[in-house]
Every structure is written in C-alpha cells, then in structure tokens.
Enzyme design. Sequence first.
Site, short mmCIF file in Angstrom:
data_model
loop_
_atom_site.label_atom_id
_atom_site.label_comp_id
_atom_site.label_asym_id
_atom_site.label_seq_id
_atom_site.Cartn_x
_atom_site.Cartn_y
_atom_site.Cartn_z
N SER A 311 0.83 -1.26 0.00
CA SER A 311 -0.09 -0.09 0.00
C SER A 311 1.09 1.28 -0.03
O SER A 311 2.10 1.23 0.36
CB SER A 311 -0.76 -0.13 1.20
OG SER A 311 -0.16 0.44 2.40
N ASP A 312 0.42 2.18 -0.32
CA ASP A 312 1.09 3.48 -0.03
C ASP A 312 0.92 3.94 1.31
O ASP A 312 0.40 3.04 2.32
CB ASP A 312 0.57 4.67 -1.06
CG ASP A 312 1.73 5.84 -1.29
OD1 ASP A 312 2.62 5.92 -0.30
OD2 ASP A 312 1.53 6.55 -2.09
N TYR A 313 1.71 4.79 1.60
CA TYR A 313 2.06 5.22 3.17
C TYR A 313 0.82 5.60 3.78
O TYR A 313 0.09 6.49 3.81
CB TYR A 313 2.78 6.49 3.10
CG TYR A 313 3.46 6.90 4.45
CD1 TYR A 313 2.81 7.21 5.47
CD2 TYR A 313 4.78 6.94 4.36
CE1 TYR A 313 3.67 7.61 6.67
CE2 TYR A 313 5.60 7.28 5.52
CZ TYR A 313 4.96 7.37 6.79
OH TYR A 313 5.55 8.18 7.80
N GLY A 314 0.37 4.38 4.91
CA GLY A 314 -0.81 4.68 5.76
C GLY A 314 -2.21 4.67 4.52
O GLY A 314 -3.24 4.92 5.25
N ALA A 315 -1.94 4.13 3.50
CA ALA A 315 -3.40 4.23 2.64
C ALA A 315 -4.50 3.12 3.29
O ALA A 315 -5.54 3.36 3.10
CB ALA A 315 -2.96 3.91 1.52
#
Length: 779
Positions: A311-315
């Site tokens: 996932s992207d950062y914290g997505a």
Amino acid sequence: MNDPLRRSAASATLALVLCISPAFAGLMRKHKTAPAPPPPATPHASVQLEDKKLNDRIDALLEQMTLTEKIGQLTQYTGGSTITGPTGEKLDFDAMLAKGEIGSLFNVTGAKETNHYQHIAMEGSRLHIPLLFGLDVIHGHRTTFPVPLALAASFDPDVVQQACRVAATEARRDGINWVFSPMVDISRDARWGRIVESAGEDPYLGSAMARAYIRGYQQGDLSKPDSVAASVKHFAAYGAAEAGRDYNTTDMSEIRLRQVYLPPYQAAVDEGAATVMSAFNALNGVPASANAFTLTKILRKEWGFDGLVVSDYGAVGELMKHGIAGDGATAAQKALTAGVDMDMESNLYHSRLPGLVESGQVPTSVVDEAVRRVLRVKFAMGLFEHPYTDENLPPYEPTPEKRELAKKAAEESFVLLKNEAVPGVGRLLPLASDLKSVALIGPLADDADDMLGSWGAQGDARNTNTLRGALADKLGNKLTYVKGTDILSTDTGGFAAAVTAAKNADLVILALGEAGGMTGEATSRAHLSLPGNQEQLMEQVVAAGKPVVLVLFDGRPTAIPWAATHVPAILEAWFPGIEAGPALLSVLTGEVSPSGKLPVEFPYSVGQEPLYLAQLPTGRPAGEADLSQPPTGSEEKYLSRYIDSPNAPIYPFGWGLSYGQFTYTNIKIDHSGGTRKDVGEITVGVDVKNISSVPGAEVAQLYLHNTVASVSQPVRELKGFHRILLQPGQTQHIDFKLHYDDLAFYNADVKHVVEPGTFDVFVGGSSRADKAGSFTVLE
Ligand code: NOJ
C-alpha cells in the site's frame, strides 16, 4: 561470516534456500530492449516449471509459519531519519523483528543501520526471513540525476536505464534493496506537484520510460547483488487527481482508464517489475488501496502479476477517512482482500488481521497468498543467501563517470522553448563567443540545493555544480552575478542591483523558477506563474534593454506567457541534478545542441489545465480559428474555446528546438492491405536531414489520428519516436513500425479492438508535425 544460514537450526529453511535455482531470478520479469508501445492485455508468460519449484519452496516455509509470523511478512514500517509521511508512535522494531512481526522497513539507510535490523531478522527470529529495505530512490540515490519529468523530456530510455543502474548500485551500497520507483502515473495537470515524478502526459512515452526504469533497477535479474526490486506506483490513476489537488479523488470511464492511464503500469509489469504500490486516491468512488477491480481483476488476473503489492504510506488506514471502512479491522480486511499484500505504516495488518483471521472474517488462505507474494520477491532477490550489506565498501560519492552520465542526462533533458533572433544581434543561443560581459541574475543561478529537485534520496547539495559556478569557470571576470530576489519573496530590495548589472552587460541570463520543494508530494499549486516576485524581476531586467536568455528551473510546466512574448530565448532546464551547471554550460555555449522535447504541454494560464495533446474532438471544434490567440469576437461564437485565453498551449507536447535544423522528406507509408483482425506491420519511413552547420540530436516523432471510429479518438496520439544524432549535412533514414496495439482502442464494450477505417499520420520534430499521409485498415 554472518551468514545465518550456516548457523541456522532451521534445516527445512536451509534446504529450501539452498535449492533456489538462479532461474527464479528471472521469474518476475522479461527483458526487452527497444522502447515499445504498451503491450497487449494478455497475462505475461510465466516460467511454469520454475514457478512450481519456487512455490514448493515458499510453501515449505509457509508451513512453518505461525499466524503472527505470516502477518509479520505483510507489515512494513518507516524507520530511520528520512521522513516521507506522517509519523506515528515509535515502535520497538528490535523486539518486533525478533518475534517475526515485520517483513519490511523503509526510510532506514546505511549499511550499518540496515544490517542492524537484518541481523535481528536473520539471527534473532525463529524462521530467519530477511527484510526488504525500501526507500524513495526516484531520480538517483547519491548521484542525483534530473527529475523524472526532465528524464522523460530526453525521450531517451537508454539514458534513463543507465541512470537507474547507477541509482540501484548506490542504493544497494546503502542497504536498500527495494526502490519505490518508477512513478508512472500519467500526469496531465500541471497543478499537481507530483507531475515532477512522472513521465508526463503521454501513455506511449510513459510506457517506454516505465520499461527503462525497470530494466535499469532490476537488470532482468533480481538476484544480482546490484539489482533492486522496483515498485511501480501509484496504482492506479493517481495522476488524475481532480483539480490537480494531491490525494484528491479521480473519476473516469473505464475506457479512459485502460486507454490512457493503465498502459505505463502494464508496461512496467510486463517488463518484470517485482512490486506495485497501490495509490492513495479513490478511483470512481473506490479507494485504490481497496480496489479489487484494479488490484485483482486487472493487475493479477489480466496482467498475470505475481509480485507483491504494497500500500502507499498509511493508505490502509486512510480507507476509514475515505469513508469505506468504519474501523481499522474493516480497513485491513478490505485492503487485503482487494489485493494489498503489505501494509505500509498503517499498523492495521499487524493489529487487526490476527483477530480477523481467528474470527474467520479473513480466510487464512488469503493471508497465505499475500505472504507467498512477499516471500517470492525475497527469494527471487536471493536475500535468504545474501541478506547483508558489506559495511566496509568504499564511499559511493559521484565518480567522474557517474557525473558524466548525470551531465549527459541533463543535457538531453533541456528543452529549448524559444530562440528568436534579436534585431541587430541575431539568435542569442548558443552564446556568442565574443561576449565581453554577461550578467547572471536570479535566485536559481547559484542554488545547489534546489538543483536536486524533490525526492533527493541520499543526494547531497555539496555535490552540485551550479550554473554560476560553471559560467564563472568559463567567463571569469566577464561574469557578474546578482541574485535579485529569492524564489518566494516579496522583497524588491535586490531589483536595482539586478537592473544595473543588466544595463552594464552585453547579455543577461536570468535563472528563475520554482524551488525543488514546490513539486513532489503534497505540493499542488493553484497558480502556475513564476513564484514570488520573479515575474516582476524579469520584467524590470528585460526593460533594461539588453538581450535576455531565460533559463527556467521547475518540476512542472509553469505558465510564462509574458516571457514567451518578451524574452527572446528560453531554455527549460527543469531540476537538472548535480551536474546542472556543466550541463547548462555546454548547452548554452553550443558545445552540445539542445535536444529535449516536452513530455507535457505548457499552458498560458492555469485555467487551461488539465492540458494535453491527445484530447478527444468535440462537436464544436474551433476548426480553423487561431487557437494560439484568444478570440477577437468576430469569429463564430459557439465553439469549444475560451473567451479570454487561447485553447492551444504556449508550447505543445513534443516541442523543443535545436541549434541544428532538420528536414523530414521522402515520407513513405507502407501498408499492404492489413485488416482489422490482421493489421500486419505498417512502416512509415522518413529521411531526416540536418541541414544546418552544427551537429545535433533530434527526436523524430510519429503521431496518429484515427479519423472515424465507434468511439471518438484523440486528435493526435504519439505512436513512435526515435532519438538520432545527425552531423551537419547528414541524412538518416528512420522506419517507424506500427502494429495492432498502436491502432487498437477500447470500444464501448471496453474491448480492445481495431476497426476498419483511415488513420492520418503525422511525422516530424514535434506534435505540430504536418500530416504526412494516411493509411486504411480494411474490414
Ligand atoms: C508516499 C508517497 O505517495 C509514495 O510515493 C512513497 O513511495 C511513500 N510515501 C513512501 O515514502
């Protein structure tokens, strides 16, 4: 000596590791050389036998894993001193690693620092599974190359591949085995700050660049000690954020998604990208990091991607803010089941998946499948055998060879937007050799830091050669430097000195533009003009009456209508990296002729955005009207145009002048009776001649327009390019080859088809190329 495999008691793991065939390394990629059009939408061939062997070994390891250890492989955290997003509570990584609770760390750099964690994973944990160490290595690691948008302007996939090779080698030296690159989001809106990380607006160019990045990073063999796993991002359509505002929603038809936005991701996957990063944005209402349509149906099933999705950062956590999950458990469940294997920094797989699996809400088989994908990358990279980075390697500062490559890449990326003759002086570029005095003015003339652009990785401004430094070496005391103003300033205190310097010089070079940090993540702009009071400074300096060359530094198309009218020579330099000065010097002086072409259109004003070449026709086209001027009022009113602005960009896609001059003659279109099912090969041959007295590189471009189809087709689309170097008087014959995919489009049933009909062909040095002819595809 630190190889835990020799001391491990886990004999099953040992056996498993030692049996890994080198062929596994070839599992997730194919190697192709020429820049190619987006590939057909078929799953890429996999090596079945090796696949089975690999899967057997993964299964053997999986069998030994507890649920905690499995979820650990799906968990990634940021560490170290690099900050690339909101930071949460500091966790005890050492303790978690010992329990097998982490599969990857990112933003930790340095052999010593990464080895520290790797030792715990390999020696202190039960199953000795190595960590992946990720970092945003976007346009170089220590040796900073031009920003990706600039690299795209080179239209030179080879130079991009070489730059990525250097980046990979330096990253490995720093303990990094996974780079969060390439960013292949099609970007058609200059307001979006992340346009700088992209290859711009066009899927054909974007696909060629995507492949070059993957080849450079992975070398067709992930197991090589200087290969890094690439991460294709941000899947999908992150670049179409509404209003150019970062993280904003995107909404588009499936036809547009497949026709325009997906091809570069697919090209990267086809080239063997080991990993994919899911995006922040919602796509048609469903966040990309919980989007089973893109992650499972398209990526896994249609394209046959068998690497890992992070996932992207914290997505994963942001699924709650998107409003599709009421709590963290639902967010984790939705992300994992949609196809996100690894949770970057949300801490939700770690905290919520155990309960979800125990309660039966998430089947163990889903977790196992995700773990397999993570392990597959680790095995393919040979990390089980070689988990550590040698701490005694020599420093990796830029060597002369690497600098030479950085300089070449920068030279090729500069776009000469304008070079008009000044009465009584002639063309300002290349600079006359008999100039007695030159005034260099502007906040970016001697700005080492901003030359690096955004996402500097381990780049160091102390390694940068600035324009001022390079010009001073060449011109000595003929050069006067005045800063004039800062990038983002309202203080006009420095203007007077700038104007005096201009008046006292034979020629002025203005170095203006954005700060490196004004592009990249979370840097959307609602205004595209030169920041601060630089426009004012430029106008006052030009009013001093001396010939002015504008060198523009930026990471997006800036709107420069005043300069386009009043400044005779404009060179777009982007953020050129550490060899900014020497590269600019060689191009400004004519040692090297400029050859970059715009990968994205330059607007008159922000109101034209999103602005791109391959627009669909409307029912009220402006036709013969002069779209480079606002309407006068005397023409037909009911047309698709602005009442206060031109429609056309100031500088179109593919635009870029040279000191050479090129002609395109003998254009021959060879298409012998292809049908919609069997298009065959269409060859468009052309002779390109340098009719000037200076050598120069030219990027010859081919565009198509499908004149009548069941679904409206773009007015022009890039379908081929060749970068060639021509000596004075030299002619080179080029053959553009077109195949099924170059003619195909998605119809109303979202089928990829070729329909019978006529295609117009345009060949030349920019998207404004004249029509060269047409060909017809039969029923
Ligand atoms: C967020 C960015 O969107 C992404 O491109 C980057 O790779 C991650 N942060 C990690 O830093």
